[in-house]
Design a protein around this motif. Structure first.
Motif, PDB file in Angstrom:
ATOM      1  N   GLN A 130       8.381   0.976  -2.160  1.00  0.00           N
ATOM      2  CA  GLN A 130       9.111   2.120  -1.609  1.00  0.00           C
ATOM      3  C   GLN A 130      10.322   1.673  -0.799  1.00  0.00           C
ATOM      4  O   GLN A 130      11.364   2.340  -0.798  1.00  0.00           O
ATOM      5  N   LEU A 131      10.215   0.525  -0.133  1.00  0.00           N
ATOM      6  CA  LEU A 131      11.357   0.032   0.637  1.00  0.00           C
ATOM      7  C   LEU A 131      12.530  -0.312  -0.279  1.00  0.00           C
ATOM      8  O   LEU A 131      13.686   0.033   0.021  1.00  0.00           O
ATOM      9  N   LEU A 132      12.251  -0.971  -1.398  1.00  0.00           N
ATOM     10  CA  LEU A 132      13.333  -1.301  -2.330  1.00  0.00           C
ATOM     11  C   LEU A 132      13.971  -0.036  -2.893  1.00  0.00           C
ATOM     12  O   LEU A 132      15.190   0.024  -3.082  1.00  0.00           O
ATOM     13  N   TYR A 133      13.145   0.984  -3.148  1.00  0.00           N
ATOM     14  CA  TYR A 133      13.702   2.261  -3.596  1.00  0.00           C
ATOM     15  C   TYR A 133      14.560   2.886  -2.501  1.00  0.00           C
ATOM     16  O   TYR A 133      15.635   3.416  -2.776  1.00  0.00           O
ATOM     17  N   ARG A 134      14.072   2.830  -1.265  1.00  0.00           N
ATOM     18  CA  ARG A 134      14.812   3.422  -0.151  1.00  0.00           C
ATOM     19  C   ARG A 134      16.156   2.721   0.044  1.00  0.00           C
ATOM     20  O   ARG A 134      17.164   3.361   0.392  1.00  0.00           O
ATOM     21  N   ILE A 135      16.189   1.412  -0.172  1.00  0.00           N
ATOM     22  CA  ILE A 135      17.443   0.659  -0.060  1.00  0.00           C
ATOM     23  C   ILE A 135      18.439   1.134  -1.124  1.00  0.00           C
ATOM     24  O   ILE A 135      19.629   1.296  -0.848  1.00  0.00           O
ATOM     25  N   GLU A 136      17.925   1.393  -2.333  1.00  0.00           N
ATOM     26  CA  GLU A 136      18.794   1.837  -3.429  1.00  0.00           C
ATOM     27  C   GLU A 136      19.219   3.300  -3.274  1.00  0.00           C
ATOM     28  O   GLU A 136      20.315   3.684  -3.699  1.00  0.00           O
ATOM     29  N   ALA A 137      18.331   4.111  -2.677  1.00  0.00           N
ATOM     30  CA  ALA A 137      18.609   5.555  -2.569  1.00  0.00           C
ATOM     31  C   ALA A 137      18.375   6.023  -1.136  1.00  0.00           C
ATOM     32  O   ALA A 137      17.405   6.735  -0.848  1.00  0.00           O
ATOM     33  N   PRO A 138      19.234   5.618  -0.208  1.00  0.00           N
ATOM     34  CA  PRO A 138      19.008   5.900   1.215  1.00  0.00           C
ATOM     35  C   PRO A 138      18.977   7.382   1.572  1.00  0.00           C
ATOM     36  O   PRO A 138      18.360   7.756   2.580  1.00  0.00           O
ATOM     37  N   SER A 139      19.615   8.230   0.786  1.00  0.00           N
ATOM     38  CA  SER A 139      19.671   9.657   1.124  1.00  0.00           C
ATOM     39  C   SER A 139      18.635  10.495   0.387  1.00  0.00           C
ATOM     40  O   SER A 139      18.601  11.720   0.551  1.00  0.00           O
ATOM     41  N   SER A 140      17.769   9.869  -0.403  1.00  0.00           N
ATOM     42  CA  SER A 140      16.742  10.631  -1.120  1.00  0.00           C
ATOM     43  C   SER A 140      15.692  11.131  -0.123  1.00  0.00           C
ATOM     44  O   SER A 140      15.523  10.564   0.954  1.00  0.00           O
ATOM     45  N   PRO A 141      14.978  12.227  -0.446  1.00  0.00           N
ATOM     46  CA  PRO A 141      13.991  12.792   0.480  1.00  0.00           C
ATOM     47  C   PRO A 141      12.923  11.772   0.867  1.00  0.00           C
ATOM     48  O   PRO A 141      12.511  10.943   0.058  1.00  0.00           O
ATOM     49  N   LEU A 142      12.491  11.850   2.114  1.00  0.00           N
ATOM     50  CA  LEU A 142      11.443  10.961   2.585  1.00  0.00           C
ATOM     51  C   LEU A 142      10.134  11.267   1.860  1.00  0.00           C
ATOM     52  O   LEU A 142       9.874  12.408   1.474  1.00  0.00           O
ATOM     53  N   CYS A 143       9.314  10.235   1.693  1.00  0.00           N
ATOM     54  CA  CYS A 143       8.075  10.375   0.927  1.00  0.00           C
ATOM     55  C   CYS A 143       6.865   9.958   1.755  1.00  0.00           C
ATOM     56  O   CYS A 143       6.933   9.001   2.538  1.00  0.00           O
ATOM     57  N   LEU A 144       5.761  10.675   1.547  1.00  0.00           N
ATOM     58  CA  LEU A 144       4.465  10.252   2.058  1.00  0.00           C
ATOM     59  C   LEU A 144       3.612   9.912   0.848  1.00  0.00           C
ATOM     60  O   LEU A 144       3.352  10.765   0.009  1.00  0.00           O
ATOM     61  N   ILE A 145       3.200   8.666   0.747  1.00  0.00           N
ATOM     62  CA  ILE A 145       2.457   8.169  -0.413  1.00  0.00           C
ATOM     63  C   ILE A 145       1.014   7.885   0.006  1.00  0.00           C
ATOM     64  O   ILE A 145       0.780   7.164   0.984  1.00  0.00           O
ATOM     65  N   ARG A 146       0.069   8.480  -0.716  1.00  0.00           N
ATOM     66  CA  ARG A 146      -1.348   8.232  -0.433  1.00  0.00           C
ATOM     67  C   ARG A 146      -1.950   7.360  -1.529  1.00  0.00           C
ATOM     68  O   ARG A 146      -1.785   7.630  -2.708  1.00  0.00           O
ATOM     69  N   LEU A 147      -2.661   6.354  -1.090  1.00  0.00           N
ATOM     70  CA  LEU A 147      -3.313   5.443  -2.019  1.00  0.00           C
ATOM     71  C   LEU A 147      -4.681   6.002  -2.417  1.00  0.00           C
ATOM     72  O   LEU A 147      -5.424   6.508  -1.562  1.00  0.00           O
ATOM     73  N   GLU A 148      -5.002   5.917  -3.678  1.00  0.00           N
ATOM     74  CA  GLU A 148      -6.306   6.365  -4.165  1.00  0.00           C
ATOM     75  C   GLU A 148      -7.427   5.750  -3.331  1.00  0.00           C
ATOM     76  O   GLU A 148      -7.471   4.536  -3.112  1.00  0.00           O
ATOM     77  N   SER A 149      -8.340   6.588  -2.854  1.00  0.00           N
ATOM     78  CA  SER A 149      -9.432   6.145  -1.981  1.00  0.00           C
ATOM     79  C   SER A 149     -10.721   6.838  -2.410  1.00  0.00           C
ATOM     80  O   SER A 149     -10.705   8.011  -2.781  1.00  0.00           O
ATOM     81  N   HIS A 150     -11.847   6.115  -2.315  1.00  0.00           N
ATOM     82  CA  HIS A 150     -13.123   6.682  -2.761  1.00  0.00           C
ATOM     83  C   HIS A 150     -14.232   6.325  -1.779  1.00  0.00           C
ATOM     84  O   HIS A 150     -14.308   5.187  -1.299  1.00  0.00           O
ATOM     85  N   VAL A 151     -15.092   7.304  -1.506  1.00  0.00           N
ATOM     86  CA  VAL A 151     -16.273   7.027  -0.683  1.00  0.00           C
ATOM     87  C   VAL A 151     -17.281   6.242  -1.514  1.00  0.00           C
ATOM     88  O   VAL A 151     -17.589   6.610  -2.647  1.00  0.00           O
ATOM     89  N   ILE A 152     -17.768   5.153  -0.936  1.00  0.00           N
ATOM     90  CA  ILE A 152     -18.852   4.385  -1.546  1.00  0.00           C
ATOM     91  C   ILE A 152     -20.110   4.709  -0.741  1.00  0.00           C
ATOM     92  O   ILE A 152     -20.315   4.192   0.356  1.00  0.00           O
ATOM     93  N   PHE A 153     -20.911   5.621  -1.279  1.00  0.00           N
ATOM     94  CA  PHE A 153     -22.139   5.998  -0.571  1.00  0.00           C
ATOM     95  C   PHE A 153     -23.188   4.914  -0.765  1.00  0.00           C
ATOM     96  O   PHE A 153     -23.529   4.550  -1.896  1.00  0.00           O
ATOM     97  N   ARG A 154     -23.677   4.403   0.349  1.00  0.00           N
ATOM     98  CA  ARG A 154     -24.743   3.403   0.328  1.00  0.00           C
ATOM     99  C   ARG A 154     -25.907   3.906   1.179  1.00  0.00           C
ATOM    100  O   ARG A 154     -25.882   5.010   1.703  1.00  0.00           O
ATOM    101  N   ARG A 155     -26.901   3.078   1.351  1.00  0.00           N
ATOM    102  CA  ARG A 155     -28.168   3.532   1.936  1.00  0.00           C
ATOM    103  C   ARG A 155     -28.070   3.901   3.408  1.00  0.00           C
ATOM    104  O   ARG A 155     -28.949   4.594   3.953  1.00  0.00           O
ATOM    105  N   SER A 156     -26.990   3.495   4.108  1.00  0.00           N
ATOM    106  CA  SER A 156     -26.900   3.774   5.546  1.00  0.00           C
ATOM    107  C   SER A 156     -26.764   5.257   5.859  1.00  0.00           C
ATOM    108  O   SER A 156     -26.938   5.682   7.002  1.00  0.00           O
ATOM    109  N   THR A 157     -26.449   6.084   4.826  1.00  0.00           N
ATOM    110  CA  THR A 157     -26.351   7.535   5.032  1.00  0.00           C
ATOM    111  C   THR A 157     -27.250   8.288   4.057  1.00  0.00           C
ATOM    112  O   THR A 157     -27.017   9.457   3.770  1.00  0.00           O
ATOM    113  N   GLU A 158     -28.285   7.652   3.575  1.00  0.00           N
ATOM    114  CA  GLU A 158     -29.155   8.273   2.564  1.00  0.00           C
ATOM    115  C   GLU A 158     -30.592   8.251   3.049  1.00  0.00           C
ATOM    116  O   GLU A 158     -31.196   7.184   3.213  1.00  0.00           O
TER     117      GLU A 158
END
Length: 270
Positions: free
Chosen positions: A239-267
């Motif tokens: 995203q930084l390299l993109y921002r350098i190339e396009a400084p006036s483009s709209p700001l972005c919030l990027i979320r990384l794929e995340s998953h709950v790993i349910f294990r025995r501590s909550t079961e």
């Protein structure tokens, strides 16, 4: 930030940044700030004295310090941000994980097993990601019409896992479930629970976040949230390299794929 430079979690993120930039013939320079510099609103020398192409901020800072860095005019991307910076008042591109929805899912799963005495563990006003985790817990409790016990507010007053351990050790009554801001905090909670002769999850359920320290957990089957930590750095660099190339483009919030790993501590055992 100097407080995080030896932290393996943050180092994994830096690996991602360096991997992406070096493959594209860019050089990564570390500018390390300390708490005193932040309090005096002083920038690291590398920012003041270098010809930079852009800046990636990694660590926990006050909103005023983010704005100070932004005011330098360099293209800026942050991994996480101050708790007071939301979608409508972004000052830079931002990379985050799926904090709120994942903690909501964990809390909901615990509630679904008939548990109502649930506490949130860790200070959540220090950065946006932790505040979002608190919101996931709060919103799940609200949706299922479960009041949050104010007696557990003491558990939300420190980011130190050692201090959390001391607070838990002194509590007369242990909550039936502990939603912790990260695995490190969850591991300490489990140690205290077990030292008091209680069982996980039969007596106290515990969850973490980051799926980073769960292997070293004294319970070894800790429910947590998994995402690619190195990819946080890669996305920030991209995203930084993109921002350098396009400084006036709209700001972005990027979320990384995340998953709950349910294990025995909550079961609950069947």
């Amino acid at each position: 930030h100097q407080d995080e430079i030896d932290n393996l979690f943050w180092n994994r993120i830096l690996q991602g940044v360096e991997k992406y930039l070096s493959a594209r013939n860019h050089r990564l320079i570390l500018g390390i700030s300390n708490a005193d510099e932040e309090n005096r609103m002083q920038l690291p020398a590398v920012i003041k004295n270098s010809r930079l192409s852009g800046i990636i901020m990694i660590g926990i800072f006050d909103e005023a310090y983010y704005r100070l860095v932004h005011a330098t005019g360099f293209p800026l991307v942050t991994i996480d941000s101050a708790a007071s910076i939301w979608d409508h008042n972004l000052i830079s591109d931002m990379i985050l994980t799926c904090n709120e929805s994942c903690v909501y899912s964990i809390t909901e799963k615990i509630i679904g097993q008939g548990i109502r005495d649930i506490a949130f563990v860790g200070e959540h006003e220090i950065c946006r990601s932790l505040r979002e985790r608190w919101m996931g817990y709060r919103n799940a409790m609200k949706y299922y019409d479960i009041p949050i016990n104010s007696a557990y507010d003491c558990l939300q007053q420190t980011r130190s896992h050692q201090l959390i351990g001391q607070i838990l050790q002194k509590m007369d009554t242990m909550p039936r479930a502990l939603i912790c801001i990260n695995d490190n905090m969850a591991n300490e909670a489990i140690r205290v629970v077990q030292s008091r002769g209680l069982r996980v999850p039969e007596d106290v359920m515990v969850s973490g976040f980051d799926n980073f320290d769960h292997i070293s957990s004294p319970f070894a089957e800790l429910t947590s949230v998994n995402y690619n930590i190195v990819e946080l750095g890669i996305q920030a660099a991209r995203q930084l390299l993109y921002r350098i190339e396009a400084p006036s483009s709209p700001l972005c919030l990027i979320r990384l794929e995340s998953h709950v790993i349910f294990r025995r501590s909550t079961e609950l055992p069947v």
